[in-house]
Motif scaffolding. Structure first.
Motif, PDB file in Angstrom:
ATOM      1  N   LEU A 172     -47.787  51.800 -12.518  1.00 54.27           N
ATOM      2  CA  LEU A 172     -47.584  50.423 -12.974  1.00 54.27           C
ATOM      3  C   LEU A 172     -46.546  49.715 -12.120  1.00 54.27           C
ATOM      4  CD1 LEU A 172     -48.122  48.115 -14.871  1.00 54.27           C
ATOM      5  CD2 LEU A 172     -46.547  49.133 -16.525  1.00 54.27           C
ATOM      6  N   LEU A 173     -45.428  50.367 -11.843  1.00 54.54           N
ATOM      7  CA  LEU A 173     -44.391  49.745 -11.018  1.00 54.54           C
ATOM      8  C   LEU A 173     -44.917  49.441  -9.612  1.00 54.54           C
ATOM      9  CD1 LEU A 173     -41.267  51.858 -12.040  1.00 54.54           C
ATOM     10  CD2 LEU A 173     -41.677  49.448 -12.571  1.00 54.54           C
ATOM     11  N   HIS A 174     -45.706  50.365  -9.075  1.00 55.08           N
ATOM     12  CA  HIS A 174     -46.243  50.170  -7.727  1.00 55.08           C
ATOM     13  C   HIS A 174     -47.174  48.969  -7.677  1.00 55.08           C
ATOM     14  CE1 HIS A 174     -47.631  51.196  -3.710  1.00 55.08           C
ATOM     15  NE2 HIS A 174     -48.889  51.162  -4.137  1.00 55.08           N
ATOM     16  N   PHE A 175     -48.058  48.839  -8.648  1.00 59.77           N
ATOM     17  CA  PHE A 175     -49.012  47.738  -8.621  1.00 59.77           C
ATOM     18  C   PHE A 175     -48.344  46.389  -8.878  1.00 59.77           C
ATOM     19  CE2 PHE A 175     -52.206  50.653  -7.828  1.00 59.77           C
ATOM     20  CZ  PHE A 175     -53.418  50.015  -7.642  1.00 59.77           C
ATOM     21  N   LEU A 176     -47.283  46.374  -9.678  1.00 56.35           N
ATOM     22  CA  LEU A 176     -46.546  45.124  -9.866  1.00 56.35           C
ATOM     23  C   LEU A 176     -45.881  44.699  -8.563  1.00 56.35           C
ATOM     24  CD1 LEU A 176     -44.958  45.812 -13.359  1.00 56.35           C
ATOM     25  CD2 LEU A 176     -46.706  44.094 -12.830  1.00 56.35           C
ATOM     26  N   GLU A 177     -45.497  45.682  -7.774  1.00 56.29           N
ATOM     27  CA  GLU A 177     -44.851  45.382  -6.499  1.00 56.29           C
ATOM     28  C   GLU A 177     -45.840  44.902  -5.448  1.00 56.29           C
ATOM     29  OE1 GLU A 177     -42.567  47.748  -2.861  1.00 56.29           O
ATOM     30  OE2 GLU A 177     -42.711  48.691  -4.833  1.00 56.29           O
ATOM     31  N   VAL A 178     -46.978  45.594  -5.309  1.00 56.85           N
ATOM     32  CA  VAL A 178     -47.876  45.313  -4.183  1.00 56.85           C
ATOM     33  C   VAL A 178     -48.943  44.278  -4.501  1.00 56.85           C
ATOM     34  CG1 VAL A 178     -47.469  47.603  -3.237  1.00 56.85           C
ATOM     35  CG2 VAL A 178     -49.491  47.221  -4.689  1.00 56.85           C
ATOM     36  N   LEU A 179     -49.168  43.980  -5.798  1.00 59.72           N
ATOM     37  CA  LEU A 179     -50.161  42.964  -6.162  1.00 59.72           C
ATOM     38  C   LEU A 179     -49.469  41.837  -6.932  1.00 59.72           C
ATOM     39  CD1 LEU A 179     -53.252  45.076  -7.339  1.00 59.72           C
ATOM     40  CD2 LEU A 179     -52.751  44.178  -5.054  1.00 59.72           C
ATOM     41  N   PRO A 180     -48.849  40.911  -6.220  1.00 60.83           N
ATOM     42  CA  PRO A 180     -48.118  39.831  -6.889  1.00 60.83           C
ATOM     43  C   PRO A 180     -48.996  38.913  -7.731  1.00 60.83           C
ATOM     44  CG  PRO A 180     -48.281  39.409  -4.525  1.00 60.83           C
ATOM     45  CD  PRO A 180     -48.737  40.820  -4.749  1.00 60.83           C
ATOM     46  N   GLY A 181     -50.303  38.976  -7.516  1.00 62.28           N
ATOM     47  CA  GLY A 181     -51.213  38.147  -8.306  1.00 62.28           C
ATOM     48  C   GLY A 181     -51.476  38.688  -9.694  1.00 62.28           C
ATOM     49  N   LEU A 182     -51.051  39.925  -9.972  1.00 66.00           N
ATOM     50  CA  LEU A 182     -51.237  40.484 -11.312  1.00 66.00           C
ATOM     51  C   LEU A 182     -50.364  39.730 -12.308  1.00 66.00           C
ATOM     52  CD1 LEU A 182     -51.314  44.393 -10.986  1.00 66.00           C
ATOM     53  CD2 LEU A 182     -53.214  42.860 -11.478  1.00 66.00           C
ATOM     54  N   GLU A 183     -51.000  39.141 -13.293  1.00 66.05           N
ATOM     55  CA  GLU A 183     -50.261  38.418 -14.322  1.00 66.05           C
ATOM     56  C   GLU A 183     -49.864  39.323 -15.479  1.00 66.05           C
ATOM     57  OE1 GLU A 183     -52.771  35.212 -15.496  1.00 66.05           O
ATOM     58  OE2 GLU A 183     -52.890  34.356 -13.473  1.00 66.05           O
ATOM     59  N   ARG A 230     -56.189  39.573 -11.572  1.00 65.27           N
ATOM     60  CA  ARG A 230     -54.994  39.056 -12.244  1.00 65.27           C
ATOM     61  C   ARG A 230     -54.580  39.939 -13.417  1.00 65.27           C
ATOM     62  NH1 ARG A 230     -55.870  36.390 -16.979  1.00 65.27           N
ATOM     63  NH2 ARG A 230     -58.024  35.949 -17.590  1.00 65.27           N
ATOM     64  N   GLN A 231     -55.362  40.990 -13.667  1.00 61.24           N
ATOM     65  CA  GLN A 231     -55.081  41.860 -14.801  1.00 61.24           C
ATOM     66  C   GLN A 231     -55.374  43.312 -14.439  1.00 61.24           C
ATOM     67  OE1 GLN A 231     -53.580  41.111 -17.575  1.00 61.24           O
ATOM     68  NE2 GLN A 231     -54.724  41.573 -19.418  1.00 61.24           N
ATOM     69  N   LEU A 232     -54.462  44.199 -14.842  1.00 68.55           N
ATOM     70  CA  LEU A 232     -54.679  45.633 -14.736  1.00 68.55           C
ATOM     71  C   LEU A 232     -55.001  46.146 -16.139  1.00 68.55           C
ATOM     72  CD1 LEU A 232     -54.441  48.513 -13.486  1.00 68.55           C
ATOM     73  CD2 LEU A 232     -51.978  48.359 -13.884  1.00 68.55           C
ATOM     74  N   VAL A 233     -56.151  46.787 -16.287  1.00 70.74           N
ATOM     75  CA  VAL A 233     -56.549  47.356 -17.575  1.00 70.74           C
ATOM     76  C   VAL A 233     -56.987  48.787 -17.312  1.00 70.74           C
ATOM     77  CG1 VAL A 233     -58.003  47.116 -19.617  1.00 70.74           C
ATOM     78  CG2 VAL A 233     -57.378  45.079 -18.302  1.00 70.74           C
ATOM     79  N   ALA A 234     -56.318  49.740 -17.966  1.00 74.25           N
ATOM     80  CA  ALA A 234     -56.620  51.131 -17.618  1.00 74.25           C
ATOM     81  C   ALA A 234     -56.119  52.111 -18.664  1.00 74.25           C
ATOM     82  CB  ALA A 234     -55.973  51.473 -16.266  1.00 74.25           C
ATOM     83  N   ASN A 235     -56.789  53.273 -18.685  1.00 70.91           N
ATOM     84  CA  ASN A 235     -56.261  54.463 -19.342  1.00 70.91           C
ATOM     85  C   ASN A 235     -55.583  55.227 -18.210  1.00 70.91           C
ATOM     86  OD1 ASN A 235     -55.764  56.841 -20.740  1.00 70.91           O
ATOM     87  ND2 ASN A 235     -57.894  57.539 -20.623  1.00 70.91           N
ATOM     88  N   LEU A 236     -54.293  54.973 -18.006  1.00 64.83           N
ATOM     89  CA  LEU A 236     -53.608  55.495 -16.829  1.00 64.83           C
ATOM     90  C   LEU A 236     -53.453  57.014 -16.897  1.00 64.83           C
ATOM     91  CD1 LEU A 236     -50.707  52.919 -16.270  1.00 64.83           C
ATOM     92  CD2 LEU A 236     -52.825  53.141 -14.960  1.00 64.83           C
ATOM     93  N   PRO A 237     -53.577  57.681 -15.748  1.00 64.22           N
ATOM     94  CA  PRO A 237     -53.266  59.115 -15.715  1.00 64.22           C
ATOM     95  C   PRO A 237     -51.840  59.322 -16.240  1.00 64.22           C
ATOM     96  CG  PRO A 237     -54.290  58.409 -13.657  1.00 64.22           C
ATOM     97  CD  PRO A 237     -53.990  57.163 -14.428  1.00 64.22           C
ATOM     98  N   TYR A 238     -51.690  60.136 -17.264  1.00 64.00           N
ATOM     99  CA  TYR A 238     -50.417  60.206 -17.974  1.00 64.00           C
ATOM    100  C   TYR A 238     -49.273  60.738 -17.116  1.00 64.00           C
ATOM    101  CZ  TYR A 238     -52.545  59.004 -22.464  1.00 64.00           C
ATOM    102  OH  TYR A 238     -53.167  58.339 -23.493  1.00 64.00           O
ATOM    103  N   GLN A 250     -46.548  41.694 -19.638  1.00 63.18           N
ATOM    104  CA  GLN A 250     -46.753  40.358 -19.086  1.00 63.18           C
ATOM    105  C   GLN A 250     -45.701  40.076 -18.024  1.00 63.18           C
ATOM    106  OE1 GLN A 250     -49.398  38.342 -19.801  1.00 63.18           O
ATOM    107  NE2 GLN A 250     -50.092  40.119 -21.009  1.00 63.18           N
ATOM    108  N   ARG A 251     -46.170  39.698 -16.839  1.00 63.87           N
ATOM    109  CA  ARG A 251     -45.240  39.411 -15.746  1.00 63.87           C
ATOM    110  C   ARG A 251     -44.508  38.095 -15.994  1.00 63.87           C
ATOM    111  NH1 ARG A 251     -45.153  40.671 -10.025  1.00 63.87           N
ATOM    112  NH2 ARG A 251     -47.233  41.613 -10.099  1.00 63.87           N
ATOM    113  N   LEU A 252     -43.223  38.086 -15.687  1.00 62.70           N
ATOM    114  CA  LEU A 252     -42.423  36.862 -15.723  1.00 62.70           C
ATOM    115  C   LEU A 252     -42.122  36.439 -14.294  1.00 62.70           C
ATOM    116  CD1 LEU A 252     -39.886  37.785 -18.563  1.00 62.70           C
ATOM    117  CD2 LEU A 252     -42.008  36.483 -18.759  1.00 62.70           C
ATOM    118  N   GLU A 253     -41.881  35.171 -14.080  1.00 61.42           N
ATOM    119  CA  GLU A 253     -41.584  34.661 -12.746  1.00 61.42           C
ATOM    120  C   GLU A 253     -40.153  35.072 -12.377  1.00 61.42           C
ATOM    121  OE1 GLU A 253     -40.236  32.408 -10.372  1.00 61.42           O
ATOM    122  OE2 GLU A 253     -41.880  33.283  -9.218  1.00 61.42           O
ATOM    123  N   VAL A 254     -40.031  36.034 -11.468  1.00 62.59           N
ATOM    124  CA  VAL A 254     -38.722  36.598 -11.138  1.00 62.59           C
ATOM    125  C   VAL A 254     -37.775  35.544 -10.588  1.00 62.59           C
ATOM    126  CG1 VAL A 254     -37.498  38.251  -9.677  1.00 62.59           C
ATOM    127  CG2 VAL A 254     -39.671  38.895 -10.743  1.00 62.59           C
TER     128      VAL A 254
END
Length: 309
Positions: free
Chosen positions: A139-150, A124-132, A211-215
């Protein structure tokens, strides 16, 4: 539990024959206080499942495991992926709470692609030091493919953070700002100095709290769209159209929308008619439009109105 310090990072790089790659956006965190601060700010609780992209040598991974949560670590570099469980055990972490995937995170297409051990909850959470170099697409990809991410708490280049959190008409406002606003709200959590990395980058860094909002609810409230028409399929079709309009508008951001959306709509006159149908002034420029405005444009193009009926 012992976290990784500067000496540990340098020794691990030497032992693994790893030279931090600019191409892969690798900058390893050497300061335990920084990763502990990130893990604490994420608000994870024991038993939570967290997905971490680009764990590298494991600095943040150790701090997350210290919180007694379960970590799905997705690492593209086979050498780093193979070494990660070993490093966790050597530093006193519970390696049973770690699942390492050797994969390009952008190739994850859904929850079914995650190697979730039996009994683990969907993250339900993505926590990372993302590759710059690929932070925004990731981030956009994971919000799209993992709807459970809050939500997500991620460290990125300060300039990228500026774009993510920018509001309408801000200097940094652009396509990433609008696309993230489709999914939810982003704010800066705290700054991170250059001296906590090996090698030290040439740019400043920042941690962003998303923080994800309910679209579906947002669309109903902001645009008064028909609830009956807001199926998952309809929302995804609308999102793709919104993103297409955003890409077109910001590709020529110095031009008015009548001109920048000409190819998207078919002609300047068609763009003007589309904008008027959406209630948007054709003489405005892209940076003056909110995600709601772009959604109205997309809905007008798809349905001839802002309603999905």
């Amino acid at each position: 539990m012992l976290l990784l310090g500067a000496r540990d990072i340098i020794e691990l790089c030497a032992a693994l024959e790893v030279s931090p790659s600019k191409k892969k956006g690798q900058n390893f965190v050497t300061n335990p206080g920084t990763v502990r601060r990130i893990a604490a700010a994420a608000g994870v609780t024991p038993g939570d499942t967290v997905v971490e992209i680009g764990p590298g040598l494991g600095s943040l991974t150790l701090a997350l495991l210290e919180q007694d949560c379960k970590v799905i670590a997705i690492e593209i570099d086979p050498r780093l992926a193979a070494a990660l469980p070993v490093t966790m055990r050597q530093h006193g972490a519970n390696s049973a709470n770690l699942c390492v995937m050797t994969q390009d995170a952008l190739e994850i297409s859904g929850v079914s692609d995650l190697d979730l051990p039996e009994g683990w909850a969907v993250p339900r959470q993505l926590v990372a030091n993302l590759p710059y170099n690929v932070a925004t697409p990731l981030l956009l990809h994971f919000l799209e493919v993992l709807p459970g991410l809050e939500g997500a708490l991620v460290m990125v280049q300060a300039e990228v953070a500026d774009r993510w959190v920018a509001g309408v008409a801000d200097a940094a406002y652009g396509a990433p700002s609008v696309k993230l606003a489709w999914w939810g709200s982003a704010k800066r959590a705290f700054k991170v100095g250059r001296n906590v990395f090996y090698p030290a980058p040439n740019v400043d860094s920042a941690v962003v709290d998303f923080q994800r909002l309910e679209v579906r609810q947002r669309l109903k409230e902001d645009l008064k769209l028909s609830a009956a028409g807001l199926t998952d399929e309809a929302i995804e079709t609308l999102r793709k159209e919104v993103f297409a309009a955003v890409n077109a508008a910001f590709s020529q951001r110095r031009k008015t929308l009548r001109q920048s959306l000409a190819k998207y709509a078919g002609s300047p006159d068609a763009a003007a008619a589309l904008l008027e149908a959406a209630g948007v002034t054709p003489g405005l420029r892209a940076e003056r439009l909110s995600v709601t405005d772009f959604t109205k444009i997309a809905a007008a193009k798809l349905y001839g109105t802002s309603d999905t009926k």
